[in-house]
Design a protein around this motif. Structure first.
Motif, mmCIF file in Angstrom:
data_model
loop_
_atom_site.group_PDB
_atom_site.id
_atom_site.type_symbol
_atom_site.label_atom_id
_atom_site.label_comp_id
_atom_site.label_asym_id
_atom_site.label_seq_id
_atom_site.Cartn_x
_atom_site.Cartn_y
_atom_site.Cartn_z
ATOM 1 N N GLU A 1 0.807 -1.219 0.000
ATOM 2 C CA GLU A 1 0.000 0.000 0.000
ATOM 3 C C GLU A 1 0.844 1.275 0.000
ATOM 4 N N ALA A 2 2.101 1.169 -0.433
ATOM 5 C CA ALA A 2 2.932 2.371 -0.571
ATOM 6 C C ALA A 2 2.478 3.150 -1.811
ATOM 7 N N THR A 3 2.559 4.476 -1.723
ATOM 8 C CA THR A 3 2.216 5.311 -2.872
ATOM 9 C C THR A 3 3.164 4.998 -4.021
ATOM 10 N N LEU A 4 2.612 4.779 -5.211
ATOM 11 C CA LEU A 4 3.415 4.444 -6.382
ATOM 12 C C LEU A 4 3.817 5.725 -7.104
ATOM 13 N N ARG A 5 5.114 5.850 -7.363
ATOM 14 C CA ARG A 5 5.650 7.041 -8.010
ATOM 15 C C ARG A 5 6.156 6.697 -9.401
ATOM 16 N N PRO A 6 6.356 7.690 -10.250
ATOM 17 C CA PRO A 6 6.772 7.428 -11.644
ATOM 18 C C PRO A 6 8.036 6.581 -11.706
ATOM 19 N N GLY A 7 8.000 5.562 -12.577
ATOM 20 C CA GLY A 7 9.160 4.728 -12.789
ATOM 21 C C GLY A 7 9.476 3.765 -11.679
ATOM 22 N N ASP A 8 8.627 3.675 -10.671
ATOM 23 C CA ASP A 8 8.926 2.836 -9.519
ATOM 24 C C ASP A 8 7.834 1.808 -9.281
ATOM 25 N N TYR A 9 7.128 1.427 -10.323
ATOM 26 C CA TYR A 9 6.072 0.426 -10.181
ATOM 27 C C TYR A 9 5.930 -0.356 -11.476
ATOM 28 N N GLY A 10 5.207 -1.455 -11.378
ATOM 29 C CA GLY A 10 4.920 -2.270 -12.546
ATOM 30 C C GLY A 10 3.550 -2.898 -12.404
ATOM 31 N N GLN A 11 2.983 -3.279 -13.532
ATOM 32 C CA GLN A 11 1.675 -3.941 -13.534
ATOM 33 C C GLN A 11 1.876 -5.413 -13.829
ATOM 34 N N HIS A 12 1.308 -6.242 -12.984
ATOM 35 C CA HIS A 12 1.443 -7.680 -13.193
ATOM 36 C C HIS A 12 0.465 -8.122 -14.273
ATOM 37 N N PRO A 13 0.966 -8.792 -15.324
ATOM 38 C CA PRO A 13 0.051 -9.174 -16.419
ATOM 39 C C PRO A 13 -0.961 -10.230 -16.013
ATOM 40 N N GLY A 14 -0.679 -10.968 -14.944
ATOM 41 C CA GLY A 14 -1.594 -12.017 -14.542
ATOM 42 C C GLY A 14 -2.854 -11.507 -13.866
#
Length: 1075
Positions: A732-745
């Motif tokens: 639940e950390a705030t997601l910032r630009p370039g620091d996250y990804g989306q799981h395709p599953g």
């Protein structure tokens, strides 16, 4: 030969004075010394000269030499620079005492008042190189033999106060204890002076003391009346400090310190801590001084979960109040952290005691940092002028993880003393104030890297400390409001009301200016006629033309033929995001339908603010736009491309068929924001809006289903979110630009720490092996402190790539002679035969050599480091050793010698023969590690401030947008003002988001440096094995590590190259750059 014992009582008192470790012992031994010599204490510099003349004692000679050298600097004019100046210094903290030293050397009469009666603060302070040199020059090692021996660069507050107290006593400063300053007492009539209001019962001499300079160093909670303080807020930040008793056993001396580990670039250590203890921290520092000192930043939810806090209160004072903190739980909390960070090698952890006899542990809030708007003021009444100056925490509250408190506090003390000197010279009040405020502007920007390199030249004159000094940066006219003439009408703030009419005057022009700019950029394109900021954009052609003007070559105008309005708009939105860094705040359907005109205006204003200074090409379609546009979105653009590259890489690792790149116009299904309303993520129910929406009033958040206003919209994967909703699925950390990804599953978003790895689609990644719960043996330390501890068994940090080509090194005379006669290259016949080449080996090994860990400390010889640490702890250097150390410090190390030293360092048998080199390289390693930690903490603090500021802008923008959408009967002038206000807020938010992107690039660079350290360390373990002893599994692991190292180095180079190109582009765009 040992000196014979002296029978002179003054000599005994002097020795007691040098060795005293309690405040009362210092004062009593000094009184005894003065009585034995027949000298009246508190008499200023004449007192010092009397003591020096009468105390003909061998042990004092080296101290007199140091103090005479400092006092003999021309700026002090032999103690006659301020002979008629009377000063009152409030507070005997390090900064107040340091200011008193300078004022005494100038020849002023100095009286210091302190509300406490003893020094009891064990907390440890980080020292910059110049502060170490400055304190040594004042005789610090004479008073405290362990001061910064070897690689140490810190000291406890208590010890720092003690040694400075001894200096000010020798220089004749008059000190009054247990006296609290409560305010100023103006002169009652002409001919009288300013006095202090003091509590509880000051002696008559002090109560009647009239002064013309007041220096306040009483801490952040006390700022004299008249000064304005500004608050800098970030997210909730809870710090915890704890001091354990240091028994100075052999086992304790062998426990390595932690210069600083931060979650922002080393998540594995904190993940291991969380798994082992359930404790969630943001950072941690461990220093060893009089006590074992730990300081850390803890998360509120963790403290609540572990029972350290009884209840969650929104008010910080109630949250951290004594009634809400459980002492036993807090003690267990810090013990668990200390045991984990030191592998339990400190043994039984016994708490040191504070001034009240309680365990020295505290939880404090540093969410808000206070900063005075000005550093000085002048008050005048009945012809008597009083100069007021601030130093220490009441000037600027330091952000503790940066370790800047003492360094900038000392700089402010020097600047304040320089101000007093200028005051005594007869400079006008406004001139003195203007110079002081010019220096104050430099204070928050100072760091060891941007100050003069030669710390030996530092003095009272600001020109000796600041390379870029402009004492006229602030003009006397700008500081009139700091000169307060009591009982007269001061001339101040003559521009207080200049902002009241700005909004109405410029409101109508902003929208027209935006329209004219859009017309100019789209002129000459067939079929494009922009007459307004709504219907003219419905067919998508105008938006395509705008994108093409700014980035030609993406789409030929002829390709628009036969393209529908929705497809053309979707293409333009996607290209603007992917190629220009302009993030959508409006959907393609809303643009075509004209249902969100405010969103479109806000979107176009982003183009305008970013590219309005780009030269317009009158050649129309044929003219290329600058590829290196100076827009504020370049970092946003770069991060976006990194994000998409990562997504493609992960998709390929998952075995998905990417099918190659799609044609440029084949974007209908995946274009940004073409679905309306956006579909929620699987498993996340949409909550219907709390009230019916007006048509075009905004999109819905893809997670919570609530209404999204323009300033609240965050676009990711073609959907809009609230910023507060866009959080990691796991932590639940705030997601910032370039620091996250989306799981395709599962379609959820994760921070990189918890992003499921390929083949793990059912849950977050359990993490690398280094995150497993470590056992308390010497090899189980997680990767964080392994690279962050200086010195540490088998490891040291990576030098910063920006390290200067010339360095300071300390060589003794025998070592210099040895160096001149040494052969710096090994004999060819001793070199091992070349190994068979492997794929990627050459490049990766070259990268490995360029990233050599530890500045020459061999990984297979930890006993050398331990022996040196024991020597530092147990054997304070003699005066001859001290003089030699200081002489060695002035030697510069050129690049050729540096390379030679690094060559020696890679051979495990050489560095043990040259302890001075080893100590110097260790100090450099510690400084580099501290730089990285400080940079990470500064970035994290600024990210929190930006998050807070963006939240405030969003709340304000929501109110303005609601007023614009609901007040259909309002006058047009009022609507224009609201629109102007909304666009200003949009521009402010875009500016903050661009800064956030720049900071996230720094975060990525720090993270990659940490990864390089870890891979480097592990790879060297394999490389140091004999080839014949390696198993096939060893060779395979070594090859994988080589490839991983090469990948990390390439990614670092990519970011560094981008930052350098950005810097050169900015330099070229400055006025006059062409000349």
């Amino acid at each position: 030969m040992a000196e014979p014992a002296s029978t002179n009582p003054a000599h005994a008192h002097f020795e007691s004075f040098l060795q005293a470790q309690l405040c009362q012992d210092v004062l009593s031994s000094f009184r005894g010394l003065c009585e034995a010599l027949g000298v009246e204490p508190g008499g200023g510099l004449p007192q010092y000269h009397k003591i020096k003349a009468q105390l003909n004692y061998w042990s004092a000679k080296s101290l007199w030499a140091k103090l005479d050298k400092r006092a003999g600097q021309p700026v002090y004019q032999q103690g006659r620079a301020c002979p008629n100046t009377k000063c009152l210094v409030v507070g005997a903290g390090p900064c107040g005492l340091r200011a008193a030293v300078e004022l005494a050397l100038l020849g002023a009469r100095v009286v210091l008042v302190e509300k406490r009666t003893k020094f009891s603060r064990h907390n440890v302070l980080h020292l910059w190189p110049f502060t170490i040199h400055d304190l040594r020059a004042l005789g610090a090692k004479k008073f405290y033999g362990r001061f910064c021996t070897g690689t140490l660069d810190h000291i406890s507050i208590r010890q720092l106060q003690l040694l400075l107290l001894k200096v000010v006593l020798l220089l004749g400063v008059e000190i009054h204890w247990g006296v609290t300053f409560t305010g100023l007492q103006p002169p009652p009539k002409k001919g009288s002076g300013w006095r202090a209001q003091l509590q509880p019962n000051p002696p008559a001499q002090l109560a009647n003391y009239e002064f013309d300079v007041l220096i306040s160093a009483a801490g952040g909670k006390f700022v004299p009346e008249g000064f304005t303080v500004r608050e800098m807020r970030g997210k909730l930040a809870i710090g915890i400090t704890v001091n354990f008793v240091n028994g100075r056993t052999v086992e304790e001396t062998q426990v390595p310190e932690i210069s600083g580990v931060a979650r922002i670039y080393n998540q594995s250590f904190f993940q291991s801590l969380l798994k082992a203890t359930g404790i969630d921290l943001e950072n941690i520092v461990y220093y060893k001084d009089d006590t074992h000192y730990f300081v850390m930043t803890a998360k509120k939810q963790c403290l609540l979960r572990l029972g350290v806090l009884r209840q969650d209160w929104p008010e910080i004072d109630r949250l951290l109040g004594s009634a809400n903190v459980v002492p036993e739980a807090l003690q267990s909390f810090v013990r668990a952290v200390a045991d984990f960070a030191t592998h339990g090698k400190l043994g039984k952890l016994e708490f040191a005691r504070d001034a009240h006899g309680r365990p020295d542990i505290s939880a404090f809030d540093f969410t808000s940092m206070m900063r005075a708007e000005s550093a000085a003021r002048v008050q005048e009444k009945h012809g008597a002028r009083l100069l007021l100056g601030l130093v220490g925490d009441c000037l600027v509250e330091p952000f503790w993880p940066l370790g800047t408190g003492v360094a900038r506090g000392f700089l402010a003390a020097f600047d304040a003393a320089w101000m007093v000197k200028r005051w005594a010279e007869g400079a006008g009040p406004l001139e003195v104030l203007a110079e002081r405020e010019s220096l104050y502007q430099l204070l928050s920007q100072t760091s060891p890297e941007n100050m003069h390199r030669n710390v030996a030249q530092y003095g009272l004159d600001p020109a000796t400390r600041y390379p870029t000094l402009n004492l006229r940066a602030v003009t006397p006219n700008q500081v009139r409001d700091l000169y307060d003439v009591v009982a007269k009408e001061p001339v101040r703030r003559n521009s207080d009301k200049t902002d009241t009419g700005k909004l109405a005057a410029g409101s109508a022009g902003t929208q027209e200016e935006l329209l004219r700019w859009c017309q100019k950029q789209t002129a000459g394109y067939p079929g494009v006629h922009v007459t307004d900021l709504s219907s003219s954009w419905a067919d998508g052609r105008a938006l395509c033309a705008l994108v093409h003007r700014l980035r030609p070559g993406l789409l030929e105008p002829s390709e628009l033929q036969g393209l529908g309005a929705l497809e053309a708009t979707a293409w333009a939105l996607k290209m603007a995001e992917h190629e220009l860094g302009i993030t959508p705040v409006v959907s393609a359907k809303a643009v075509v339908a004209g249902s969100d005109p405010l969103g479109l205006i806000a979107y176009l204003s982003h183009f305008h603010s970013t590219f309005k200074n780009m030269p317009h090409n009158p050649g129309g379609l044929e003219g290329p736009a600058s590829q290196g546009f100076p827009g504020s979105s370049s970092a946003v653009l770069f991060l976006g491309k990194l994000q998409r590259t990562l997504q493609r890489t992960r998709a390929q690792e998952n075995g998905e068929d990417t099918g190659g790149k799609k044609p440029r116009l084949e974007v209908e299904a995946k274009s940004p924001s073409t679905e309306e309303p956006p579909a929620p993520e699987s498993g996340v129910p949409l909550t219907p809006p709390s009230q019916p929406q007006e048509a075009g009033a905004g999109d819905l958040c893809a997670l919570c289903g609530e209404q999204l206003y323009i300033l609240e919209r965050l676009c990711a994967d073609g959907r809009f979110f609230h910023r507060n909703c866009f959080r990691c699925r796991t932590c639940e950390a705030t997601l910032r630009p370039g620091d996250y990804g989306q799981h395709p599953g599962d379609g959820y978003f994760y921070c990189f720490q918890h992003l499921p790895q390929p083949g793990h689609k059912d849950g977050p990644d359990p993490g690398p092996k280094s995150q497993d719960l470590p056992t308390p043996d010497e090899n189980s330390m997680p990767s964080g402190p392994s690279t962050s501890v200086i010195p540490q068994e088998g490891t040291s940090p990576v030098p910063n790539p920006s390290q200067p080509t010339r360095r300071l090194i300390r060589l003794s005379s025998p070592e210099r002679q040895r160096l001149s006669s040494l052969k710096l290259t090994p004999d060819p016949e001793l070199e091992p035969p070349p190994k068979p080449p492997r794929s990627c080996s050459a490049l990766a090994r070259q990268a490995l050599e360029g990233s050599f860990v530890g500045w020459g400390i061999p990984v297979q010889s930890p006993q050398v480091v331990v022996a040196m640490k024991e020597e530092q702890e147990q054997s304070p250097p003699s005066s001859e050793e001290e003089e030699e150390e200081e002489a060695e410090e002035t030697m510069a190390l050129d690049s050729d010698t540096q390379e030679a030293l690094l060559t020696f360092a890679k051979n495990s048998g050489t560095m043990s023969k040259y302890p001075t080199w080893r100590r110097t390289l260790l100090r450099h390693a510690r400084e580099e590690e501290m730089k990285r930690f400080c940079k990470a903490q500064a970035v994290q603090r600024r990210l929190h401030e930006i998050e807070t500021a963006v939240g405030e802008l969003e709340a304000e923008g929501t109110k303005v947008e609601q007023a614009l959408r609901s007040q259909s009967t309002s006058p047009e002038q009022q609507k224009a003002q609201w629109l102007e206000q909304l666009l200003q807020l949009v521009q402010k938010k875009n500016s903050l988001l661009a800064e956030e992107a720049e900071l996230m690039l720094t975060v990525k660079l720090l993270s990659l440096e940490e990864q390089q350290c870890e891979v480097d360390q592990e790879l060297r373990g394999y490389m140091n094995l004999e080839e014949a002893l390696k198993t096939p599994a060893d060779r395979q692991a070594e090859e994988q590590l080589l490839k991983k190292l090469l990948d990390v180095v390439e990614r670092r180079d990519e970011i560094v190259r981008f930052q350098e190109e950005r810097r050169l582009s900015e330099l070229a765009s400055r006025p006059g750059a062409q000349g």
